[in-house]
Motif scaffolding. Structure first.
Motif, PDB file in Angstrom:
ATOM      1  N   ALA A 367       2.412 -16.131   0.537  1.00 17.40           N
ATOM      2  CA  ALA A 367       3.483 -15.366  -0.109  1.00 17.40           C
ATOM      3  C   ALA A 367       3.336 -13.892   0.252  1.00 17.40           C
ATOM      4  CB  ALA A 367       3.417 -15.548  -1.622  1.00 17.40           C
ATOM      5  N   PRO A 368       4.437 -13.205   0.535  1.00 12.63           N
ATOM      6  CA  PRO A 368       4.341 -11.777   0.850  1.00 12.63           C
ATOM      7  C   PRO A 368       3.795 -10.989  -0.337  1.00 12.63           C
ATOM      8  CG  PRO A 368       6.639 -12.433   0.542  1.00 12.63           C
ATOM      9  CD  PRO A 368       5.833 -13.689   0.553  1.00 12.63           C
ATOM     10  N   SER A 369       2.887 -10.086  -0.064  1.00 10.16           N
ATOM     11  CA  SER A 369       2.305  -9.271  -1.131  1.00 10.16           C
ATOM     12  C   SER A 369       1.811  -7.956  -0.536  1.00 10.16           C
ATOM     13  CB  SER A 369       1.147  -9.998  -1.819  1.00 10.16           C
ATOM     14  OG  SER A 369       0.102 -10.252  -0.901  1.00 10.16           O
ATOM     15  N   MET A 370       1.764  -6.940  -1.375  1.00 11.34           N
ATOM     16  CA  MET A 370       1.291  -5.624  -0.954  1.00 11.34           C
ATOM     17  C   MET A 370      -0.213  -5.677  -0.716  1.00 11.34           C
ATOM     18  SD  MET A 370       2.008  -2.385  -0.407  1.00 11.34           S
ATOM     19  CE  MET A 370       1.060  -0.880  -0.211  1.00 11.34           C
ATOM     20  N   PRO A 371      -0.698  -5.215   0.451  1.00 13.05           N
ATOM     21  CA  PRO A 371      -2.149  -5.192   0.674  1.00 13.05           C
ATOM     22  C   PRO A 371      -2.864  -4.373  -0.394  1.00 13.05           C
ATOM     23  CG  PRO A 371      -0.960  -4.707   2.705  1.00 13.05           C
ATOM     24  CD  PRO A 371       0.051  -4.698   1.600  1.00 13.05           C
ATOM     25  N   SER A 372      -4.039  -4.835  -0.777  1.00 14.39           N
ATOM     26  CA  SER A 372      -4.843  -4.106  -1.761  1.00 14.39           C
ATOM     27  C   SER A 372      -5.444  -2.872  -1.110  1.00 14.39           C
ATOM     28  CB  SER A 372      -5.952  -5.014  -2.298  1.00 14.39           C
ATOM     29  OG  SER A 372      -6.802  -4.302  -3.159  1.00 14.39           O
ATOM     30  N   LEU A 373      -5.028  -1.689  -1.565  1.00 15.09           N
ATOM     31  CA  LEU A 373      -5.506  -0.429  -0.980  1.00 15.09           C
ATOM     32  C   LEU A 373      -6.685   0.094  -1.804  1.00 15.09           C
ATOM     33  CD1 LEU A 373      -2.096   1.330  -0.206  1.00 15.09           C
ATOM     34  CD2 LEU A 373      -3.544  -0.014   1.325  1.00 15.09           C
ATOM     35  N   GLN A 374      -7.851   0.128  -1.174  1.00 12.45           N
ATOM     36  CA  GLN A 374      -9.050   0.636  -1.835  1.00 12.45           C
ATOM     37  C   GLN A 374      -9.323   2.029  -1.274  1.00 12.45           C
ATOM     38  OE1 GLN A 374     -12.184  -2.295  -2.127  1.00 12.45           O
ATOM     39  NE2 GLN A 374     -10.713  -3.966  -1.904  1.00 12.45           N
ATOM     40  N   TRP A 375      -8.766   3.028  -1.946  1.00 16.84           N
ATOM     41  CA  TRP A 375      -8.735   4.384  -1.423  1.00 16.84           C
ATOM     42  C   TRP A 375     -10.123   4.954  -1.187  1.00 16.84           C
ATOM     43  CZ3 TRP A 375      -4.144   5.820   0.261  1.00 16.84           C
ATOM     44  CH2 TRP A 375      -3.008   5.218  -0.290  1.00 16.84           C
ATOM     45  N   ASP A 376     -11.101   4.509  -1.983  1.00 18.01           N
ATOM     46  CA  ASP A 376     -12.444   5.060  -1.816  1.00 18.01           C
ATOM     47  C   ASP A 376     -13.092   4.636  -0.510  1.00 18.01           C
ATOM     48  OD1 ASP A 376     -12.391   2.477  -2.948  1.00 18.01           O
ATOM     49  OD2 ASP A 376     -14.519   2.642  -3.444  1.00 18.01           O
ATOM     50  N   LEU A 377     -12.633   3.501   0.071  1.00 21.70           N
ATOM     51  CA  LEU A 377     -13.227   2.996   1.312  1.00 21.70           C
ATOM     52  C   LEU A 377     -12.446   3.401   2.563  1.00 21.70           C
ATOM     53  CD1 LEU A 377     -14.360  -0.619   0.311  1.00 21.70           C
ATOM     54  CD2 LEU A 377     -15.748   1.446   0.531  1.00 21.70           C
ATOM     55  N   ILE A 378     -11.233   3.898   2.385  1.00 22.64           N
ATOM     56  CA  ILE A 378     -10.414   4.243   3.550  1.00 22.64           C
ATOM     57  C   ILE A 378     -11.089   5.295   4.434  1.00 22.64           C
ATOM     58  CG2 ILE A 378      -8.271   5.405   4.246  1.00 22.64           C
ATOM     59  CD1 ILE A 378      -6.816   3.799   2.119  1.00 22.64           C
ATOM     60  N   PRO A 379     -11.642   6.391   3.893  1.00 25.40           N
ATOM     61  CA  PRO A 379     -12.319   7.358   4.779  1.00 25.40           C
ATOM     62  C   PRO A 379     -13.482   6.750   5.549  1.00 25.40           C
ATOM     63  CG  PRO A 379     -11.893   8.344   2.629  1.00 25.40           C
ATOM     64  CD  PRO A 379     -11.601   6.895   2.491  1.00 25.40           C
ATOM     65  N   ALA A 380     -14.233   5.833   4.886  1.00 26.86           N
ATOM     66  CA  ALA A 380     -15.380   5.217   5.561  1.00 26.86           C
ATOM     67  C   ALA A 380     -14.941   4.285   6.684  1.00 26.86           C
ATOM     68  CB  ALA A 380     -16.226   4.446   4.549  1.00 26.86           C
ATOM     69  N   LEU A 381     -13.765   3.658   6.532  1.00 24.09           N
ATOM     70  CA  LEU A 381     -13.283   2.707   7.540  1.00 24.09           C
ATOM     71  C   LEU A 381     -12.412   3.370   8.609  1.00 24.09           C
ATOM     72  CD1 LEU A 381     -12.301  -0.327   5.269  1.00 24.09           C
ATOM     73  CD2 LEU A 381     -14.296  -0.142   6.763  1.00 24.09           C
ATOM     74  N   LEU A 382     -12.042   4.633   8.395  1.00 25.56           N
ATOM     75  CA  LEU A 382     -11.117   5.290   9.318  1.00 25.56           C
ATOM     76  C   LEU A 382     -11.650   5.385  10.747  1.00 25.56           C
ATOM     77  CD1 LEU A 382      -8.298   6.469   9.253  1.00 25.56           C
ATOM     78  CD2 LEU A 382      -9.300   8.713   8.770  1.00 25.56           C
ATOM     79  N   PRO A 383     -12.934   5.765  10.983  1.00 18.40           N
ATOM     80  CA  PRO A 383     -13.415   5.813  12.375  1.00 18.40           C
ATOM     81  C   PRO A 383     -13.317   4.464  13.081  1.00 18.40           C
ATOM     82  CG  PRO A 383     -14.920   6.987  10.927  1.00 18.40           C
ATOM     83  CD  PRO A 383     -13.960   6.270  10.047  1.00 18.40           C
ATOM     84  N   ALA A 384     -13.720   3.392  12.386  1.00 19.14           N
ATOM     85  CA  ALA A 384     -13.628   2.057  12.991  1.00 19.14           C
ATOM     86  C   ALA A 384     -12.176   1.680  13.245  1.00 19.14           C
ATOM     87  CB  ALA A 384     -14.295   1.016  12.085  1.00 19.14           C
ATOM     88  N   ALA A 385     -11.282   2.011  12.312  1.00 19.94           N
ATOM     89  CA  ALA A 385      -9.864   1.698  12.486  1.00 19.94           C
ATOM     90  C   ALA A 385      -9.288   2.424  13.692  1.00 19.94           C
ATOM     91  CB  ALA A 385      -9.083   2.066  11.221  1.00 19.94           C
ATOM     92  N   PHE A 386      -9.690   3.684  13.880  1.00 24.30           N
ATOM     93  CA  PHE A 386      -9.185   4.460  15.013  1.00 24.30           C
ATOM     94  C   PHE A 386      -9.660   3.860  16.338  1.00 24.30           C
ATOM     95  CE2 PHE A 386      -9.418   8.104  17.972  1.00 24.30           C
ATOM     96  CZ  PHE A 386      -8.082   8.456  17.970  1.00 24.30           C
ATOM     97  N   VAL A 387     -10.951   3.504  16.411  1.00 23.72           N
ATOM     98  CA  VAL A 387     -11.472   2.896  17.640  1.00 23.72           C
ATOM     99  C   VAL A 387     -10.793   1.548  17.889  1.00 23.72           C
ATOM    100  CG1 VAL A 387     -13.521   1.922  18.742  1.00 23.72           C
ATOM    101  CG2 VAL A 387     -13.679   4.091  17.520  1.00 23.72           C
ATOM    102  N   MET A 388     -10.591   0.755  16.837  1.00 25.42           N
ATOM    103  CA  MET A 388      -9.908  -0.528  16.998  1.00 25.42           C
ATOM    104  C   MET A 388      -8.474  -0.337  17.461  1.00 25.42           C
ATOM    105  SD  MET A 388     -11.402  -2.544  13.655  1.00 25.42           S
ATOM    106  CE  MET A 388     -10.371  -4.009  13.872  1.00 25.42           C
ATOM    107  N   ALA A 389      -7.818   0.714  16.963  1.00 28.32           N
ATOM    108  CA  ALA A 389      -6.445   0.995  17.406  1.00 28.32           C
ATOM    109  C   ALA A 389      -6.420   1.301  18.897  1.00 28.32           C
ATOM    110  CB  ALA A 389      -5.863   2.157  16.604  1.00 28.32           C
ATOM    111  N   LEU A 390      -7.385   2.102  19.354  1.00 32.59           N
ATOM    112  CA  LEU A 390      -7.433   2.452  20.772  1.00 32.59           C
ATOM    113  C   LEU A 390      -7.810   1.258  21.637  1.00 32.59           C
ATOM    114  CD1 LEU A 390      -9.094   5.991  20.868  1.00 32.59           C
ATOM    115  CD2 LEU A 390      -6.686   5.390  21.050  1.00 32.59           C
ATOM    116  N   ILE A 391      -8.835   0.487  21.211  1.00 33.02           N
ATOM    117  CA  ILE A 391      -9.266  -0.673  21.993  1.00 33.02           C
ATOM    118  C   ILE A 391      -8.146  -1.699  22.085  1.00 33.02           C
ATOM    119  CG2 ILE A 391     -10.862  -2.622  22.046  1.00 33.02           C
ATOM    120  CD1 ILE A 391     -12.138  -0.023  22.854  1.00 33.02           C
ATOM    121  N   GLY A 392      -7.484  -1.952  20.951  1.00 30.72           N
ATOM    122  CA  GLY A 392      -6.374  -2.897  20.971  1.00 30.72           C
ATOM    123  C   GLY A 392      -5.241  -2.429  21.866  1.00 30.72           C
TER     124      GLY A 392
END
Length: 686
Positions: A367-392
């Motif tokens: 069922a469609p649902s809004m992703p659970s946003l855990q704001w406290d972890l977003i800064p910690a995951l941002l470097p990995a997300a950026f590298v994954m965006a570039l690699i992809g």
């Protein structure tokens, strides 16, 4: 009008369709779906997720990417490299397969999608140019080895501990080779044989699908799984029971530590803006506590992984006691098949006498649902997300360009970024984790006659049919078969020849590629750090080359051309003038080096009365360069040495004229080409 609309809605370029194109897309879509279903389940496990999330990532993102992407034959969905990178990024924050881990995987997909979309909208695809070819090859080779070898435990049927040091975990797997579950290994070898020899018989043979179907049927007929969950008190093996209880307690401590770390990281980020001595003391205390918990958590995970391996070595046998089935150590009571530890939860221990299978897959669409946003972890995951965006993006772009080279299709990398970004964003609302372009499935589509992105939509509809009607039939699929699918896909990515070629062309770049390979292996499972190191080394090497461009005193070679005196062991043209070739722009980065080289040349030729700068390699000059040349010209004139230039490009000559350098040095000391300059110097300073 249509061209303008097609810029916003790229799928309008599919029309008008013909009967032949529809038939090609239908065949390609069905063929790709047969590969997509088993691949997506295998890659989901690689991402630390239940297999159904691979299927969730294989319909909405596939449809969105095909509608808004630039390439008509690129197939988007789960891929091996981003699956492993997703798992590696999230393991420090949650246990693989847990509800929290699943939420973070979906949130990470949303982050990657937003980053790709932003890069595409602002046409920032050029940022991928920071990834040099040797760095990409070194990283890809290391990632392929990490991905492939991470599946070895499933092929052997032994536990694979996951800690923050991949090489130690892999060594633990090799140490368990004597504990190999031979039936699991047999399924793996059989699947490999079907895929390998089927491909050799016919490139169009659906080897992956055949391996999945045959293995699932054989597993169900044989009863390959053989798993039982019993109360711990029904296991009459005191040493085993004590170890299981200790394992369960440590699992609870690991979860408590992980939750506490998340809270502390959130609190630390909230206090980042605090100022003064009190704020600094509070931040320092929190940072010390986070560091201590991280060390204790790493030690606890290592101890629990070692205990799990030890539990796996216990051999139990079911026996009858008072009409109830109990499990005792092998050799006592009734003999039977040996059972081993598979897990524990809520006081019940799971034992297995067979191999691991996929198990129950939830039926139906998410069922469609809004992703659970855990704001406290977003800064910690941002470097990995950026590298994954570039690699992809790098993967998708290279695949698209390879296909376009055969089809003649024009690829817009910014539009491809937008399509990939929208695919990840839309997919995160339907339980999808991070996706990208797949080389293997795109190659299948191209080979089977796909002409538009409609083929991808057809493949996604095939996944929908599987989710709605066929998941119960996949219960008995051995996980070892999925591991073989991953290994056969990623080991084909390993390439050594490009690094050998780079060594022939430019050894420092090849060394950087090798260092990226070694660093990625050593830093695994945190793959992002490996490629970031490669990028940093590439930029540093570029700066070194820019700061110290090739500068050499030239003389005549036997064929009459000019060459470096030291490189070719030539006699100088004269002791009274020094021709110097400078292959770099005169900017703040290297103009000091330019000055040093000219002064060194004068030191080597103390009788010289003129220096000729052959400036055909000078592309630009900035304010620092102009000022340095002005001061250098004055110093040389005071010593009775004339500075002259030849072969300056128009844009550089204009700067000289606007700044007054031409008047200072003298218009007669500028020459259009080096030969006329040398002739004049030979006449003037003979």
């Amino acid at each position: 009008m249509k061209d303008r609309l097609a810029g916003i809605l790229p799928f309008l370029n599919w029309f008008p369709m013909t009967r032949d194109s529809l038939r090609g897309d239908l065949i390609a879509g069905i063929t790709v779906a047969l590969v997509l279903v088993p691949q997506s389940m295998a890659y989901a496990q690689l991402a630390g997720l239940p297999v159904v999330y691979g299927l969730y990532a294989s319909f909405v993102p596939v449809i969105v990417a095909s509608l808004w992407g630039s390439s008509s034959q690129l197939h988007t969905g789960p891929v091996a490299m981003l699956s492993l990178m997703s798992a590696a990024a999230l393991i420090p924050f949650a246990s693989p397969g847990s509800p929290h881990f699943i939420e973070l995987s979906v949130m990470l997909a949303l982050m990657v999608g937003v980053l790709r979309l932003a890069l595409g909208l602002f046409r920032m695809g050029v940022i991928v140019n920071f990834l040099s070819s040797p760095v990409i090859v070194g990283f890809t080779n290391a990632a392929a080895l990490i991905i492939g070898l991470s599946q070895l435990s499933k092929i052997l049927g032994v536990p694979f501990p996951r800690t923050d040091f991949y090489l130690r975990d892999l060594w633990n797997v090799f140490a368990q080779i004597p504990e190999t579950h031979w039936a699991t290994l047999a399924f793996a070898l059989g699947a490999w044989a079907v895929i390998h020899f089927g491909r050799r018989l016919s490139p169009s043979f659906p080897g992956v699908l055949a391996a999945v179907v045959l293995a699932t049927v054989a597993s169900a007929w044989w009863g390959f799984e053989q798993k039982r969950t019993v109360a711990l008190e029904r296991v009459e093996a005191p040493e085993f029971g004590a170890a299981v209880q200790r394992y369960a307690q440590q699992e609870e401590r690991i979860q408590a530590f992980t939750d506490r770390l998340s809270q502390l990281n959130s609190q630390l980020r909230k206090e980042t803006g605090m100022v003064g001595a009190e704020g600094q003391a509070s931040r320092s205390a929190l940072e010390a506590e986070v560091s201590r918990l991280n060390r204790e958590l790493a030690a606890l995970k290592s101890a629990n992984n070692a205990l799990r391996i030890r539990l796996h070595e216990f051999q139990l046998s079911p026996s009858e006691a008072g009409g109830d089935t109990v499990f005792r150590t092998v050799g006592s009571g009734t003999e039977g098949g040996s059972w081993r530890f598979a897990g524990v939860e809520a006081g019940e221990v799971t034992l297995s006498a067979g191999g691991a299978v996929v198990g129950e897959i939830p039926q139906g669409l998410p069922a469609p649902s809004m992703p659970s946003l855990q704001w406290d972890l977003i800064p910690a995951l941002l470097p990995a997300a950026f590298v994954m965006a570039l690699i992809g993006f790098m993967e998708a772009t290279s695949i698209s360009k390879a296909i376009a080279a055969r089809t003649g299709e024009r690829i817009d990398t910014s539009k491809e970024l937008v399509g990939q970004g929208l695919a990840n964003i839309a997919g995160s609302f339907f339980g999808s984790y991070t996706v990208s372009g797949s080389f293997s499935r795109s190659a299948v589509a191209s080979r089977t006659g796909a002409t538009t992105g409609l083929f991808a939509i057809i493949s996604a509809l095939g996944v929908v049919l599987v989710l709605l009607y066929l998941t119960p039939y996949l219960y008995h699929l051995p996980q070892a078969v999925l591991a073989v699918i991953v290994m056969t896909a990623v080991f084909g990515l390993i390439r050594v020849k490009p690094l050998v070629q780079a060594w022939k062309v430019e050894r420092p770049s090849a060394v950087i590629g090798l260092l990226t390979f070694v660093a990625t292996l050593y830093m695994a499972p945190d793959l992002a750090n490996g490629i970031l190191l490669g990028v940093v080394l590439t930029i540093l090497w570029y700066l070194v080359r820019t700061m110290r461009p090739r500068t050499e005193i030239v003389a005549r070679q036997p064929d009459g051309t000019l060459g470096g005196i030291e490189a070719h062991q030539l006699e100088p043209l004269s002791q009274h003038f020094v021709p110097v070739r400078f292959d770099g722009s005169l900017t703040f980065v290297n103009v000091a080096y330019f000055e040093d080289m000219l002064l060194e040349a004068l030191a080597d030729y103390p009788d010289a009365r003129a220096i000729l700068v052959i400036g055909s390699g000078i592309n630009e000059i900035d304010a620092t360069g102009e000022e340095t040349i002005r001061e250098l010209a004055k110093r040389l004139q005071d010593r009775g040495v004339q500075l002259t230039f030849s072969s300056l490009k128009q844009q550089v000559r204009q700067v000289f004229e606007r700044s007054g350098l031409t008047e200072l040095i003298g218009p007669d000391n500028f020459f259009t080409d080096k030969e006329s300059a040398l002739k004049n110097l030979r006449t003037t300073y003979a």
